[in-house]
Design a protein around this motif. Sequence first.
Motif, PDB file in Angstrom:
ATOM      1  N   ARG A 263     -13.423  -0.243  -5.972  1.00  0.00           N
ATOM      2  CA  ARG A 263     -12.170  -0.319  -6.753  1.00  0.00           C
ATOM      3  C   ARG A 263     -11.323  -0.204  -5.174  1.00  0.00           C
ATOM      4  O   ARG A 263     -10.038  -0.792  -5.265  1.00  0.00           O
ATOM      5  N   CYS A 264     -11.205   1.279  -4.286  1.00  0.00           N
ATOM      6  CA  CYS A 264     -10.034   1.602  -3.062  1.00  0.00           C
ATOM      7  C   CYS A 264     -11.178   0.884  -2.769  1.00  0.00           C
ATOM      8  O   CYS A 264     -11.056   0.675  -0.777  1.00  0.00           O
ATOM      9  N   HIS A 265     -12.206  -0.365  -2.518  1.00  0.00           N
ATOM     10  CA  HIS A 265     -13.064  -1.422  -0.783  1.00  0.00           C
ATOM     11  C   HIS A 265     -13.345  -0.863  -0.419  1.00  0.00           C
ATOM     12  O   HIS A 265     -13.052  -1.016   0.958  1.00  0.00           O
ATOM     13  N   LEU A 266     -13.825  -0.122  -0.377  1.00  0.00           N
ATOM     14  CA  LEU A 266     -15.286   1.337   0.208  1.00  0.00           C
ATOM     15  C   LEU A 266     -16.259   0.730  -0.050  1.00  0.00           C
ATOM     16  O   LEU A 266     -16.922   1.182  -0.999  1.00  0.00           O
ATOM     17  N   PRO A 267     -17.304   0.725   0.960  1.00  0.00           N
ATOM     18  CA  PRO A 267     -19.033   0.525   0.677  1.00  0.00           C
ATOM     19  C   PRO A 267     -19.440   1.814   0.771  1.00  0.00           C
ATOM     20  O   PRO A 267     -19.248   3.013   0.871  1.00  0.00           O
TER      21      PRO A 267
END
Length: 342
Positions: A263-267
């Motif tokens: 949800r933080c857009h972190l791979p």
Amino acid sequence: MEKYFFSKNYKETKSAGNKAKTDIEEILLTNGYKNVGIRSNYKGSLMGFIATLLSLLKACLSIQPNSVLVLQYPLKKYYTFLCRIAHLRNCEVITIIHDLGSFRRKRLTIEQEVSRLNQSDYIIAHNDAMKVWLQEHGVTSKLYSLGIFDYLSKSTPQPNTNKDQYRVLYAGALSPKKNPFLKQIGAIIKSYKFYLYGSGFEAQKNYNNIVNYKGFVPSDKLISTAEGDFGLVWDGDSISSCSGELGEYLKFNNPHKTSLYIRCHLPIIIWSKAALAPFIKENKIGFCIDSLDQIDNLLLELRKEDYDEIRKNVIKISDKLSDGYYTTTALNKILNQKENYK
């Protein structure tokens, strides 16, 4: 057919476990399920106990015959009671597992837990590995896999503008008992920065600013402010493998922090033997590693265009998590099969 779920008193709604449960309750409401309990947030033990008893009474009066009841497990001693009440009304029970008490906390024997779970008609396990473990240990209920926990939040992640070295983020409970590996990681970091979010960590002087301790940040704020390019999923007492009881549990568990990272857009960077590793591979949203000392070379060799492609895939999964896609899909699969067997 009426569709129900049971809510109760949650002393703390910001913890990972209760956040997952209250998110699922919101998803159930969106899908037309009715709450036969009462959700409350009393922190005191006495008021919390009374509130939960009132929820049980309301459930007994509200559940209609030939319905479906969703329970979130564990539910302590109330789980068995609610299963029996539902079955007396000729209702079927769907259980969504959050934690196995016999596996990690050892609060139940495996036999006791299996006996409890077998009172449910359908069970949604975290993943296929947990599903197999349950089957091998005697669970006879019909089993399904969730895939990954959904994660509801109105916060919007910030665009990635990092042009310097990569940053790896780790969030969660940072106590020495849960994550002893954190004491060792500073010595192996060379080409990237390491950001820690959570409570219970004592910064060590020999980290030389490689480890940046940010303290506890509420999840909604973390989603909009996270400093990182990857989220690390790792547990246990070693940097070379996820060892110990907590590390072993990763082979069967879906850590809620994985959904938070997405949800933080972190791979994701995850242990290769973790139960979620196949999900990360199949959706091309990160990397699976055997040891933490592999991260340096991995990130040194990673091209920016490849990172950007992975991040696009992460954003697609993030949109699904924010819509309750995985919970809704698992529940609909059960309901559709019920209809087909009529």
